[in-house]
Design an enzyme around this catalytic site. Structure first.
Site, PDB file in Angstrom:
ATOM      1  CD  GLU A  93       8.196  -3.211   4.355  1.00 45.59           C
ATOM      2  OE1 GLU A  93       8.512  -2.291   5.142  1.00 45.59           O
ATOM      3  OE2 GLU A  93       7.668  -2.985   3.259  1.00 45.59           O
ATOM      4  CE1 TYR A 136       1.295   0.782   4.253  1.00 45.29           C
ATOM      5  CE2 TYR A 136       0.884  -1.578   4.189  1.00 45.29           C
ATOM      6  CZ  TYR A 136       1.472  -0.477   4.786  1.00 45.29           C
ATOM      7  OH  TYR A 136       2.252  -0.652   5.901  1.00 45.29           O
ATOM      8  N   GLY A 137       2.160   1.144   0.107  1.00 45.66           N
ATOM      9  CA  GLY A 137       3.002   2.331   0.261  1.00 45.66           C
ATOM     10  C   GLY A 137       4.136   2.401  -0.734  1.00 45.66           C
ATOM     11  CB  THR A 138       7.744   3.122  -0.239  1.00 41.51           C
ATOM     12  OG1 THR A 138       8.131   2.031   0.601  1.00 41.51           O
ATOM     13  CG2 THR A 138       7.441   4.361   0.591  1.00 41.51           C
ATOM     14  CG  LEU A 139       7.435  -2.370  -0.769  1.00 42.97           C
ATOM     15  CD1 LEU A 139       7.027  -3.574   0.076  1.00 42.97           C
ATOM     16  CD2 LEU A 139       8.802  -2.596  -1.389  1.00 42.97           C
TER      17      LEU A 139
END
Length: 153
Positions: free
Chosen positions: A82, A7-10
């Site tokens: 992570e 949902y983010g920087t990936l």
């Protein structure tokens, strides 16, 4: 293969997406865009403007992201990337697949929900829950909180 919801920087077009494309870490294949079936707070916090999915199911918003099929090697890499379990925790949630599917993927007859791993934060400063909740993340988004990549810290 395991399904992982990012949902983010990936996500595609975001600062850390390159690690999913790096075959040295294992295999990751885009499956579809997705949206959580339950609301969660997606906040941007900390000195590096990191997007965090707070493990507070039922509060926040339905969060949009991407679903990837990953092999065991990539899953182990993502755990390390992570900082799981020290920083993020890998949990399971249900995600509704949206229309943007990988080329050649079968079209389901109706909206499909799948179980995915997700990296979320179970312990966090209490004030984080009061930060603005987002339904999607873009490092260059209107929030003005640009992510500071690890290599720049």
């Amino acid at each position: 293969m395991a399904l992982v919801f990012v949902y983010g920087t990936l996500k595609r077009g975001q600062p850390n997406h390159r690690v999913l494309r790096d075959g040295a870490h294992g295999s990751a294949a885009f499956r579809a865009r997705g949206r959580t079936l339950e609301p969660y707070p997606l906040v941007i916090a900390g000195e590096h403007n990191i997007p965090w999915l707070l493990h507070l199911p039922g509060s926040g918003r339905l969060v949009e992201g991407e679903v990837y099929a990953v092999d065991e090697r990539m899953l182990r890499f993502l755990d390390d990337f992570e900082s799981c379990p020290a920083l993020y925790q890998r949990t399971v949630l249900r995600v509704q697949l949206l229309e943007d599917r990988a080329p050649g993927a079968e079209e389901p007859p109706a909206p499909t929900a799948v179980q995915c791993f997700v990296y979320s934060r179970a312990t966090f400063p209490p004030e984080w829950a009061q930060l603005p909740h987002h339904d999607s993340y873009d490092s260059e988004g209107p929030h003005g909180l640009r992510y500071n990549p690890r290599e720049n810290r």
